[in-house]
Design a protein around this motif. Structure first.
Motif, PDB file in Angstrom:
ATOM      1  N   ARG A  67       0.840  -1.209   0.000  1.00  8.92           N
ATOM      2  CA  ARG A  67       0.000   0.000   0.000  1.00  8.92           C
ATOM      3  C   ARG A  67       0.873   1.256   0.000  1.00  8.92           C
ATOM      4  O   ARG A  67       0.579   2.225  -0.688  1.00  8.92           O
ATOM      5  N   ARG A  68       1.939   1.221   0.783  1.00 11.21           N
ATOM      6  CA  ARG A  68       2.863   2.361   0.812  1.00 11.21           C
ATOM      7  C   ARG A  68       3.535   2.551  -0.547  1.00 11.21           C
ATOM      8  O   ARG A  68       3.695   3.680  -1.028  1.00 11.21           O
ATOM      9  N   SER A  69       3.922   1.450  -1.185  1.00  7.84           N
ATOM     10  CA  SER A  69       4.571   1.521  -2.492  1.00  7.84           C
ATOM     11  C   SER A  69       3.666   2.186  -3.530  1.00  7.84           C
ATOM     12  O   SER A  69       4.102   3.052  -4.287  1.00  7.84           O
ATOM     13  N   GLY A  70       2.403   1.783  -3.563  1.00  5.85           N
ATOM     14  CA  GLY A  70       1.468   2.391  -4.507  1.00  5.85           C
ATOM     15  C   GLY A  70       1.233   3.860  -4.213  1.00  5.85           C
ATOM     16  O   GLY A  70       1.148   4.688  -5.137  1.00  5.85           O
ATOM     17  N   PHE A  71       1.120   4.190  -2.935  1.00 10.27           N
ATOM     18  CA  PHE A  71       0.952   5.583  -2.505  1.00 10.27           C
ATOM     19  C   PHE A  71       2.120   6.450  -2.975  1.00 10.27           C
ATOM     20  O   PHE A  71       1.932   7.507  -3.582  1.00 10.27           O
ATOM     21  N   LEU A  72       3.336   5.980  -2.717  1.00  8.40           N
ATOM     22  CA  LEU A  72       4.522   6.749  -3.094  1.00  8.40           C
ATOM     23  C   LEU A  72       4.664   6.867  -4.605  1.00  8.40           C
ATOM     24  O   LEU A  72       5.085   7.915  -5.117  1.00  8.40           O
ATOM     25  N   GLN A  73       4.295   5.829  -5.323  1.00  7.50           N
ATOM     26  CA  GLN A  73       4.379   5.872  -6.785  1.00  7.50           C
ATOM     27  C   GLN A  73       3.509   6.994  -7.345  1.00  7.50           C
ATOM     28  O   GLN A  73       3.935   7.757  -8.226  1.00  7.50           O
ATOM     29  N   ALA A  74       2.283   7.106  -6.830  1.00  5.86           N
ATOM     30  CA  ALA A  74       1.375   8.147  -7.314  1.00  5.86           C
ATOM     31  C   ALA A  74       1.918   9.536  -7.019  1.00  5.86           C
ATOM     32  O   ALA A  74       1.835  10.443  -7.860  1.00  5.86           O
ATOM     33  N   LEU A  75       2.488   9.717  -5.821  1.00  2.00           N
ATOM     34  CA  LEU A  75       3.048  11.028  -5.474  1.00  2.00           C
ATOM     35  C   LEU A  75       4.275  11.357  -6.319  1.00  2.00           C
ATOM     36  O   LEU A  75       4.427  12.486  -6.800  1.00  2.00           O
ATOM     37  N   GLN A  76       5.131  10.371  -6.508  1.00  2.00           N
ATOM     38  CA  GLN A  76       6.353  10.595  -7.283  1.00  2.00           C
ATOM     39  C   GLN A  76       6.052  10.970  -8.729  1.00  2.00           C
ATOM     40  O   GLN A  76       6.778  11.770  -9.336  1.00  2.00           O
TER      41      GLN A  76
END
Length: 330
Positions: free
Chosen positions: A193-202
């Motif tokens: 979940r954190r990985s997907g969250f960070l991907q969208a922000l990046q």
């Protein structure tokens, strides 16, 4: 009058042979015919004779389920679906709540001739279980397992997509100061979940306001909210790792007079029952427990009946449920 397999065949409009194949988990039945049979079984409340099946096959007619806790509405919904689907196929579900293989004593459900198959729901120390299950030749399926290396026979949620969807929703509303409150690092769902969250922000060239690690519980969200209030610095939006964390955060904010979603938008995860009862109703990611339970039961039945020779993992997409706890950034 007792309902028979012939009644099921008549109700479904299919042959007795097809009904029998569905009951035995045969992979050769077309999906629409399988669904017709299952619908007929439900409507007629047909229950195959477990005793007759056990005598004929030399099997127990019991499938084991090991789960770490039932104090979780998502787990509870998955167990309910598993119980219903397996009962339609004439199996009883034996449930054990266990955090792992204790010491050198193997779990009692894995002992000789106790069960015909086993389902592990969100297991911890899954490697220990799998070593023993493979050694004894017991068919198994994992749900929400922690290690990708054990995905050969598994049903999981695409938590990367879930985290990405949560962040994307907040970004589309114009938020740029977004925090993420995670669960414990041991859980694969936390990491994904954190990985997907960070991907969208990046992708938008943004850094998170803060990433906070803790337990999947109300206290973690509440304590984090209180700390932000003491420090006098709040994000405009938060993606909580589950609905319990979101609930705790909202409680802390509203106690201090901070309005949700006008001042801080909040997204949860799981779509627990409480998510639709909160004020404001919680925007969250739904994990479809019915699809997960059905897929796991179907996979195990095919393994038990020798119709699944190769491992295969199933990834099910979560669904963004937009309610009242998110709104456009001011």
């Amino acid at each position: 009058m007792k309902v028979s397999i012939f009644d099921v065949a008549k109700k479904s409009g299919l042959s007795v042979v097809t009904v029998s194949r569905v009951l035995n988990g045969a992979g050769s039945v077309r999906e629409n015919n399988r669904q017709k049979v299952l619908d007929a079984i439900r409507e007629l409340d047909y229950r195959p004779s477990a005793a007759a099946r056990s005598l004929a096959s030399g099997k127990t007619g019991i499938i084991g389920l090991i789960v770490t806790t039932l104090q979780d509405s998502f787990f509870d919904a998955v167990v309910k679906e598993l119980n219903e689907v397996l009962a339609l196929h004439g199996y009883f579900l034996a449930i054990s709540i266990s955090t792992g293989m204790e010491g050198s004593d193997h779990h009692y459900l894995i002992q000789e001739d106790r069960v015909d198959g086993l389902i592990l729901l969100s297991p911890m120390e899954e490697d220990n279980y799998l070593v023993e299950l493979k050694r004894r030749g017991i068919p198994y399926v994992l749900i929400d397992n922690q290690q990708e290396s054990n995905d050969a026979y598994s049903v999981t949620i695409d938590n990367v997509k879930g985290g990405y969807a949560a962040a994307s929703h907040l970004l589309e509303l114009g938020h740029t100061s977004i925090a993420h409150l995670c669960g414990q690092e041991m859980f694969r769902s936390t990491r994904e979940r954190r990985s997907g969250f960070l991907q969208a922000l990046q992708e938008q060239g943004l850094e998170p306001f803060e990433i906070v690690h803790g337990d999947f519980d109300i206290g973690m969200g509440y304590d984090t909210g209180k700390r932000w209030l003491r420090e006098g610095k709040l994000p405009t939006a938060v993606f909580a790792g589950d609905d319990n964390i979101a609930l705790g955060l909202i409680n802390a904010l509203m106690e201090a007079g901070v309005r949700v979603p006008e001042e801080v938008a909040v997204v949860g995860y799981d779509d627990h029952y409480i998510a639709s009862q909160l004020r404001p109703h919680l925007t969250t990611l739904r994990q479809p427990a019915d699809k997960i339970g059905l897929a796991a039961a179907d996979m195990l039945l095919r393994r038990m009946n020798g119709n699944m020779k190769r491992g295969a993992s199933i990834r099910i997409d979560p669904e963004l449920i937009v309610r009242e706890s998110t709104a456009a950034a001011r």
